[in-house]
Design a protein around this motif. Structure first.
Motif, PDB file in Angstrom:
ATOM      1  N   GLY A 121       0.807  -1.214   0.000  1.00  0.00           N
ATOM      2  CA  GLY A 121       0.000   0.000   0.000  1.00  0.00           C
ATOM      3  C   GLY A 121       0.836   1.258   0.000  1.00  0.00           C
ATOM      4  N   ILE A 122       1.926   1.270   0.750  1.00  0.00           N
ATOM      5  CA  ILE A 122       2.831   2.415   0.772  1.00  0.00           C
ATOM      6  C   ILE A 122       3.384   2.690  -0.616  1.00  0.00           C
ATOM      7  N   GLU A 123       3.608   1.626  -1.382  1.00  0.00           N
ATOM      8  CA  GLU A 123       4.116   1.752  -2.752  1.00  0.00           C
ATOM      9  C   GLU A 123       3.018   2.107  -3.756  1.00  0.00           C
ATOM     10  N   GLY A 124       1.785   2.300  -3.258  1.00  0.00           N
ATOM     11  CA  GLY A 124       0.684   2.672  -4.146  1.00  0.00           C
ATOM     12  C   GLY A 124       0.035   1.502  -4.857  1.00  0.00           C
ATOM     13  N   ILE A 125       0.225   0.278  -4.319  1.00  0.00           N
ATOM     14  CA  ILE A 125      -0.333  -0.925  -4.927  1.00  0.00           C
ATOM     15  C   ILE A 125      -1.547  -1.372  -4.116  1.00  0.00           C
ATOM     16  N   PRO A 126      -2.702  -1.624  -4.735  1.00  0.00           N
ATOM     17  CA  PRO A 126      -3.822  -2.206  -3.988  1.00  0.00           C
ATOM     18  C   PRO A 126      -3.369  -3.507  -3.328  1.00  0.00           C
ATOM     19  N   SER A 127      -3.583  -3.627  -2.031  1.00  0.00           N
ATOM     20  CA  SER A 127      -2.981  -4.744  -1.285  1.00  0.00           C
ATOM     21  C   SER A 127      -3.953  -5.341  -0.280  1.00  0.00           C
ATOM     22  N   VAL A 237      -7.652  -0.906   6.539  1.00  0.00           N
ATOM     23  CA  VAL A 237      -6.592  -0.455   7.442  1.00  0.00           C
ATOM     24  C   VAL A 237      -5.852   0.721   6.816  1.00  0.00           C
ATOM     25  N   ARG A 238      -5.631   1.765   7.628  1.00  0.00           N
ATOM     26  CA  ARG A 238      -4.814   2.901   7.201  1.00  0.00           C
ATOM     27  C   ARG A 238      -3.441   2.802   7.827  1.00  0.00           C
ATOM     28  N   PHE A 239      -2.402   3.146   7.046  1.00  0.00           N
ATOM     29  CA  PHE A 239      -1.061   3.133   7.626  1.00  0.00           C
ATOM     30  C   PHE A 239      -0.595   4.531   8.010  1.00  0.00           C
ATOM     31  N   ASP A 240      -1.403   5.561   7.775  1.00  0.00           N
ATOM     32  CA  ASP A 240      -1.152   6.882   8.350  1.00  0.00           C
ATOM     33  C   ASP A 240      -1.648   6.834   9.790  1.00  0.00           C
ATOM     34  N   MET A 241      -0.729   6.848  10.756  1.00  0.00           N
ATOM     35  CA  MET A 241      -1.088   6.666  12.158  1.00  0.00           C
ATOM     36  C   MET A 241      -1.368   7.985  12.886  1.00  0.00           C
ATOM     37  N   THR A 242      -1.473   9.070  12.162  1.00  0.00           N
ATOM     38  CA  THR A 242      -1.748  10.358  12.786  1.00  0.00           C
ATOM     39  C   THR A 242      -3.057  10.318  13.579  1.00  0.00           C
ATOM     40  N   ALA A 243      -3.017  10.776  14.831  1.00  0.00           N
ATOM     41  CA  ALA A 243      -4.235  10.884  15.649  1.00  0.00           C
ATOM     42  C   ALA A 243      -4.880  12.246  15.352  1.00  0.00           C
ATOM     43  N   PHE A 244      -5.641  12.294  14.262  1.00  0.00           N
ATOM     44  CA  PHE A 244      -6.196  13.567  13.794  1.00  0.00           C
ATOM     45  C   PHE A 244      -7.094  14.226  14.845  1.00  0.00           C
ATOM     46  N   HIS A 245      -7.781  13.414  15.640  1.00  0.00           N
ATOM     47  CA  HIS A 245      -8.699  13.981  16.635  1.00  0.00           C
ATOM     48  C   HIS A 245      -7.961  14.727  17.744  1.00  0.00           C
ATOM     49  N   PHE A 246      -6.646  14.521  17.852  1.00  0.00           N
ATOM     50  CA  PHE A 246      -5.875  15.141  18.922  1.00  0.00           C
ATOM     51  C   PHE A 246      -5.041  16.330  18.433  1.00  0.00           C
ATOM     52  N   LEU A 247      -5.028  16.582  17.144  1.00  0.00           N
ATOM     53  CA  LEU A 247      -4.158  17.630  16.600  1.00  0.00           C
ATOM     54  C   LEU A 247      -4.457  18.994  17.201  1.00  0.00           C
ATOM     55  N   GLU A 248      -5.733  19.382  17.217  1.00  0.00           N
ATOM     56  CA  GLU A 248      -6.088  20.705  17.712  1.00  0.00           C
ATOM     57  C   GLU A 248      -5.804  20.851  19.203  1.00  0.00           C
ATOM     58  N   LYS A 249      -6.028  19.782  19.969  1.00  0.00           N
ATOM     59  CA  LYS A 249      -5.787  19.863  21.407  1.00  0.00           C
ATOM     60  C   LYS A 249      -4.304  20.026  21.719  1.00  0.00           C
ATOM     61  N   ILE A 250      -3.452  19.290  20.999  1.00  0.00           N
ATOM     62  CA  ILE A 250      -2.017  19.364  21.297  1.00  0.00           C
ATOM     63  C   ILE A 250      -1.443  20.714  20.874  1.00  0.00           C
ATOM     64  N   LYS A 251      -2.097  21.372  19.902  1.00  0.00           N
ATOM     65  CA  LYS A 251      -1.660  22.711  19.493  1.00  0.00           C
ATOM     66  C   LYS A 251      -1.863  23.733  20.615  1.00  0.00           C
ATOM     67  N   GLN A 252      -2.714  23.415  21.571  1.00  0.00           N
ATOM     68  CA  GLN A 252      -3.008  24.325  22.675  1.00  0.00           C
ATOM     69  C   GLN A 252      -2.007  24.186  23.825  1.00  0.00           C
ATOM     70  N   TRP A 253      -1.133  23.207  23.776  1.00  0.00           N
ATOM     71  CA  TRP A 253      -0.115  23.031  24.806  1.00  0.00           C
ATOM     72  C   TRP A 253       0.899  24.183  24.751  1.00  0.00           C
ATOM     73  N   ASN A 254       1.509  24.458  25.872  1.00  0.00           N
ATOM     74  CA  ASN A 254       2.538  25.490  25.930  1.00  0.00           C
ATOM     75  C   ASN A 254       3.886  24.842  25.623  1.00  0.00           C
ATOM     76  N   LEU A 255       4.197  24.739  24.345  1.00  0.00           N
ATOM     77  CA  LEU A 255       5.414  24.028  23.917  1.00  0.00           C
ATOM     78  C   LEU A 255       6.526  24.956  23.483  1.00  0.00           C
ATOM     79  N   ASN A 256       6.266  26.270  23.383  1.00  0.00           N
ATOM     80  CA  ASN A 256       7.276  27.228  22.941  1.00  0.00           C
ATOM     81  C   ASN A 256       8.033  27.749  24.153  1.00  0.00           C
TER      82      ASN A 256
END
Length: 257
Positions: A121-127, A237-256
């Motif tokens: 799938g990463i290579e773009g082949i139906p698998s 099955v998706r192999f992009d493991m990004t937790a999209f539902h958490f992106l906006e919340k983690i942007k609110q952390w004081n990381l700078n």
């Protein structure tokens, strides 16, 4: 029409009954190239070989039109070297299996069978990854033949979305017991692991990994439910493991700092 070019691999090794049955089925659908490990590689996940060389040997195990190579590496190595060095062109389909044992639920993470399909799938082949919930060498793979063929032909016809592969698990059942196919989500299940501690004849400690399977999910829309009720489960099955539902919340952390 030109037959589709099909790459077959597995993690149980090129001589395993499961892959031999899958080869027979795929020979009815397309032009088959087999590049599979020369020894069992179960539980290797998405491992690749980087600190040693790879060897690939052309072999002929069965009568048939397929062409076959045994590879010294992992299932993912097999897919990579097939695409880059062996196949005459990019395959139209990559199928992995038929695995001896379930790859439902969290097992998808550990599975060499599914990692090979994901690499396709990463290579773009139906698998597709195919697994049978029976570890026996004499497992009955023929009971699900018509379903495996139907799933494969549908993937060739309809393709798969970018970044998606299919995880197909088949219950241990005869042809009369199989009820059909369920499209499912991955169950929330896991291994409750234990390590059996032992002492070898030289007095040194060693361990055997053991444990029991625990399904924490009571839903009737999961792969575990389907398999328990004698349905073949299909989980996209998706192999992009990004937790999209958490992106906006983690942007609110004081990381700078």
């Amino acid at each position: 029409m030109e037959k589709p070019l099909i790459l077959i691999t597995n993690d149980d090794g090129i001589t395993a009954p499961g892959i031999r049955e899958l080869i027979n089925i795929m020979n009815e659908i397309g032009e088959v190239y087999v590049i599979a490990p020369d020894k069992p590689q179960s539980g290797m996940g998405h491992a690749i070989t980087i600190n040693s060389t790879l060897r690939v040997e052309k072999i002929a195990l069965d009568q048939g039109p397929q062409q076959e190579w045994a590879c010294s590496g992992t299932p993912v190595d097999c897919v990579k070297i097939a695409i880059n060095q062996i196949l005459p062109k990019k395959p139209d389909l990559c199928v992995s299996g038929i695995n001896h044992g379930s790859n439902s639920s969290i097992n998808v993470i550990y599975s060499g069978t599914m990692s090979a399909a994901i690499e396709g799938g990463i290579e773009g082949i139906p698998s597709i990854g195919f697994s049978l919930c029976d570890y026996s060498f004499n497992a009955n793979f023929k009971a699900a033949k018509k379903y495996i063929k139907s799933i494969t032909e549908n993937v060739i016809t309809h393709k798969l979305p970018e970044g998606v592969v299919l995880n197909v698990n088949i219950p241990k059942a005869d042809e009369k017991q199989l009820k059909g196919i369920k499209i499912c989500r991955q169950a929330n299940a896991l291994w409750e692991e234990e390590f059996d501690k032992r002492i070898d004849p030289k007095g040194k400690t060693y361990y055997w990994l053991t444990g029991k399977w625990s399904n924490l999910d009571k839903g009737d829309d999961t792969d575990e439910w389907a398999l328990t009720h004698n349905y073949i489960s299909i989980v996209p099955v998706r192999f992009d493991m990004t937790a999209f539902h958490f992106l906006e919340k983690i942007k609110q952390w004081n990381l700078n700092l």
